[in-house]
Write a protein that holds these residues in place. Structure first.
Motif, PDB file in Angstrom:
ATOM      1  N   ALA A  34       0.842  -1.194   0.000  1.00 41.93           N
ATOM      2  CA  ALA A  34       0.000   0.000   0.000  1.00 41.93           C
ATOM      3  C   ALA A  34       0.882   1.251   0.000  1.00 41.93           C
ATOM      4  N   TYR A  35       0.409   2.300  -0.671  1.00 39.47           N
ATOM      5  CA  TYR A  35       1.168   3.547  -0.702  1.00 39.47           C
ATOM      6  C   TYR A  35       0.230   4.750  -0.825  1.00 39.47           C
ATOM      7  N   ASP A  36       0.743   5.895  -0.403  1.00 29.40           N
ATOM      8  CA  ASP A  36       0.096   7.185  -0.593  1.00 29.40           C
ATOM      9  C   ASP A  36       0.877   7.926  -1.665  1.00 29.40           C
ATOM     10  N   ALA A  37       0.165   8.624  -2.548  1.00 29.47           N
ATOM     11  CA  ALA A  37       0.820   9.345  -3.633  1.00 29.47           C
ATOM     12  C   ALA A  37       0.357  10.802  -3.648  1.00 29.47           C
ATOM     13  N   PHE A  38       1.237  11.674  -4.139  1.00 33.29           N
ATOM     14  CA  PHE A  38       0.957  13.098  -4.272  1.00 33.29           C
ATOM     15  C   PHE A  38       1.509  13.566  -5.612  1.00 33.29           C
ATOM     16  N   GLU A  39       0.776  14.488  -6.271  1.00 29.22           N
ATOM     17  CA  GLU A  39       1.217  15.025  -7.554  1.00 29.22           C
ATOM     18  C   GLU A  39       0.936  16.515  -7.580  1.00 29.22           C
ATOM     19  N   ALA A  40       1.885  17.294  -8.071  1.00 27.34           N
ATOM     20  CA  ALA A  40       1.709  18.726  -8.287  1.00 27.34           C
ATOM     21  C   ALA A  40       2.288  19.059  -9.653  1.00 27.34           C
ATOM     22  N   SER A  41       1.566  19.852 -10.400  1.00 23.00           N
ATOM     23  CA  SER A  41       2.062  20.251 -11.716  1.00 23.00           C
ATOM     24  C   SER A  41       1.729  21.714 -11.950  1.00 23.00           C
TER      25      SER A  41
END
Length: 135
Positions: A34-41
């Motif tokens: 399991a993982y948590d992900a974050f994205e910013a663009s």
């Protein structure tokens, strides 16, 4: 943010940004991670814009920035992060609903080159719907 006619008549500057995140799982054979992900663009574009009737069109060149990270929960795997700049194109149209109010649809097409064990290339598209007010 759009700065109309900044460089000359019909040539403006556009700035954009977006963030997102979530959680999921990576399954390798019978192991579930399991993982948590974050994205910013975000990006900056120089584009040509024009009007036809109640519509405003724009198209241009864009330089985007992409940052993503992934944190595996409850495991010994390290925190993963990735940042890159991506060249691309932008295209969109907006309809004037009322004085100073516009409803628009647009998109970005970007090219991403990265190296993980071997060189890889990826094209990706962002689509968006906008409601804007001119100051």
């Amino acid at each position: 943010i759009t700065l109309h006619n900044l460089f000359r008549h019909h040539v403006g500057l556009r700035l954009d940004g977006a963030i997102g995140g979530g959680n999921s799982a990576l399954v390798i054979e019978s192991v579930r991670l399991a993982y948590d992900a974050f994205e910013a663009s975000g990006g900056v574009a120089v584009d040509y814009e024009d009007r036809l009737g109640g519509f405003e069109y724009h198209a241009g060149l864009r330089l985007g920035a992409l940052y993503v990270n992934r944190n595996f929960t409850g495991s010994l795997y390290p925190f993963q992060t990735f940042f890159t700049l991506t060249p691309g194109l932008t295209l969109g149209a907006a309809y004037e609903l009322a004085r100073d109010w516009k409803l628009g649809l647009g998109g970005h097409v970007n090219y991403l080159y990265f190296y993980v064990d071997e060189p890889k290339s990826l094209a990706f598209v962002d689509w968006f719907l906008t409601l804007s007010y001119a100051l």
